[in-house]
Structures are given as structure tokens and as C-alpha cells.
Design an enzyme around this catalytic site. Structure first.
Site: not given
Length: 310
Positions: A187-188, A230
Site C-alpha cells: 500500500d502506498i 493505491e
């Protein structure tokens, strides 16, 4: 809408092929007098490698589970050297290489079979290969259609639907053969801040850049998908939990070291990664593997982000 077709698999249990080729019929139905202008191909229309197009060269190719196979299929019921495609004087044929569960063409078990355009070759429980003649333009068009069905248009990673189908197949294979399989969820970090501060176009650029970094650091057999907004998911075959943690750390460091500039400013990026792997007695199926990796990702986020957790 996709039309499902029933076929008779090598192990005798009916399955449904999951990718309709109706839209490709005009370019796959070739008049005999045009065949010399085209080259033979295999389209994977069902199974773990669904969507791939494999060009058959003059020397042909070997299909099987072994690492030396030209077309490697990790699927139940596939022998190490299962079948071979030969091409001679413009005619292609499939030969069964004394496989355990047989090679099937159009629902009939064969030893040797001369292939015609549109024949469906079944190998193992799930994999169906459609034989076709293409010229380069048609092949490019077919690839575009299949890519659009399987990949995220922004990042060019596989989409969530393909990921879920592939994870189910990979988990079943790894469980049966007691081989390791790792799942990474990435996950960003603070992606919402990037969007809010710099705009959604920059957010899209960040997603593209992260995907580029990840794709450059994984193996050809690994499956990288855009799992959510994301969030990315990575299936790593034959990688244990310890190996998965090392891989995750390389990916995390690669994203941390990359640069994204906007209006003269450098935007810092990082990812948090959660890992789960089998063999593990508490992980019984693909959904529980996802749940375990998601729990690990949550711990990485809570521990301060930009880190790996299992």
C-alpha cells in the site's frame, strides 16, 4: 457478455472455460488460401496463464510443468513434458508426450493431431489453448483485446479479477505439492496526501512510478496486480515466508529510493508491505491467505509505515 463453454478435461471432470473468444472470431477464422501469410499461435483462454499469446516458431514448442518447457503450465494434471507442437511445411500438429492425464483436442483425447485454425487443446484440469493463425497486425490486435480484459490500464499490472483467479489456482497447486507460496500486499503510504496536495494527475503518476519500480524487481513468473486504489498484490511462487520478507524489503527500498518530481519539487514516496505464506496450517484457502497478508499490512501501517510486516 461472455459465453461459457463446457469442455471435457484431461482428468474427466467438466469445467467451464472463463474467457470467451467471440470478439476474436473474425480475425481467427482464416480462409485456407491465406494461411501461408500467417504464423501459428496459441491463445491461453482458460487456466492460470489465461490471456497469454504464445507464438509458435519453426522449431515448435514443448508444453509442460517442467522448468525446461517452452510453455510452462503450473496446473493440476500437467506432466513435466506433457505435449509438443510441431510445425512442418506449413502444417502444425500436437503430439502427446506420454502424459499421465492425456492431451485433448476439441474434447477428444489424442496422441497425434493435425491442428486447424480454432482447435482447442486442453492440458490438465484448467488450461485450454486455442490454436490460431495470425499475421503480426492481427496478433497485436488480439493482444490488445486480451490485455484490456486482464490488466489495469493505468499501471499495466494485472487487474483484481485476474489476481483472484490466479491466486486460487496457485494456492491449490502449492497446497497439493507442498511447495511454498508467498503473497505480498503493498500500500502506498499517505497516498491521499499526494492527491490532495498535488492533484489526481500527480497521484496517477505516483501509481505508475511505483508499478514500474515493482515490475523491475520481480521475476517473470511473479504476478503483480493492482488490488485496490493505491494497493498492489504480488503472488510469488516457490518463495517461502523468509524469502518473501527479503523480496518485500527489496521492493520497499526500491520505492523509497525512487524520485517523482512535480513543478520542481521532489515528492517522497514509500510503501508498507504485509506478507503471508504457505505452507501454514492455519491458512486453508486463498481468501484466508489474503486475510493474513492484510492483517500483516495493517500492522506495518500501525508501526509507522514504510516497513515490512508478516
Amino acid at each position: 457478455m461472455a459465453r461459457y463453454e463446457r469442455s471435457t478435461p484431461a482428468l474427466g471432470v467438466p469445467i467451464l472455460t472463463k474467457l470467451s473468444q467471440d470478439d476474436l472470431t473474425p480475425i481467427l477464422s482464416v480462409p485456407p488460401h491465406l494461411l501461408e501469410k500467417r504464423h501459428p499461435c496459441l491463445l491461453v483462454i482458460s487456466g492460470p496463464r489465461i490471456g497469454e499469446i504464445v507464438t509458435i516458431g519453426e522449431r515448435g514448442l514443448v508444453i509442460g510443468r517442467g522448468s525446461s518447457s517452452d510453455l510452462r503450465l503450473i496446473d493440476e494434471g500437467v506432466s513435466r513434458r506433457h505435449a509438443q507442437i510441431e510445425v512442418s511445411e506449413g502444417q502444425a500438429r500436437v503430439l502427446d508426450l506420454q502424459s499421465t492425464n492425456g492431451t485433448w483436442v476439441n474434447s477428444v483425447r489424442v496422441t497425434v493431431h493435425n491442428l486447424t485454425d480454432g482447435d482447442k487443446i486442453q492440458i490438465g484440469q484448467q488450461t485450454v489453448l486455442k490454436f490460431a493463425y495470425h499475421d503480426p497486425t492481427e496478433e497485436a490486435y488480439a493482444r490488445q483485446l486480451l490485455e484490456a480484459a486482464l490488466r489495469d490500464p493505468l499501471t499495466h499490472c494485472f487487474n483484481r479479477r485476474y489476481f483472484l483467479q490466479r491466486l486460487t489456482a496457485e494456492h491449490a497447486y502449492a497446497t497439493r505439492h507442498q511447495s511454498p507460496l508467498s503473497l505480498l500486499l503493498l500500500d502506498i503510504d499517505r497516498f491521499k496526501d499526494i492527491n490532495d496536495t498535488h492533484g489526481h494527475l500527480v497521484g496517477d503518476a505516483a501509481l505508475e512510478r511505483v508499478a514500474e519500480v515493482l515490475l523491475a524487481r520481480i521475476r517473470a513468473d511473479d504476478v503483480l496486480a493492482r488490488y485496490g486504489g493505491e494497493e498492489f498484490a504480488l503472488i510469488a511462487r516457490d518463495i517461502s515466508l523468509d524469502g518473501g520478507k527479503r523480496l518485500a524489503e527489496r521492493l520497499r527500498a526500491g520505492v523509497e529510493q525512487t524520485q517523482l518530481r512535480h513543478e520542481g519539487k521532489q515528492i517522497l514516496m514509500a510503501v508498507s508491505i504485509g506478507i503471508a505464506a504457505i505452507p501454514n496450517d492455519t491458512i486453508k484457502d486463498a481468501p484466508s491467505l489474503i486475510a493474513r497478508a492484510d492483517e500483516a499490512l495493517y500492522r506495518a501501517k500501525n508501526a509507522g509505515r514504510n516497513r515490512v510486516s508478516d
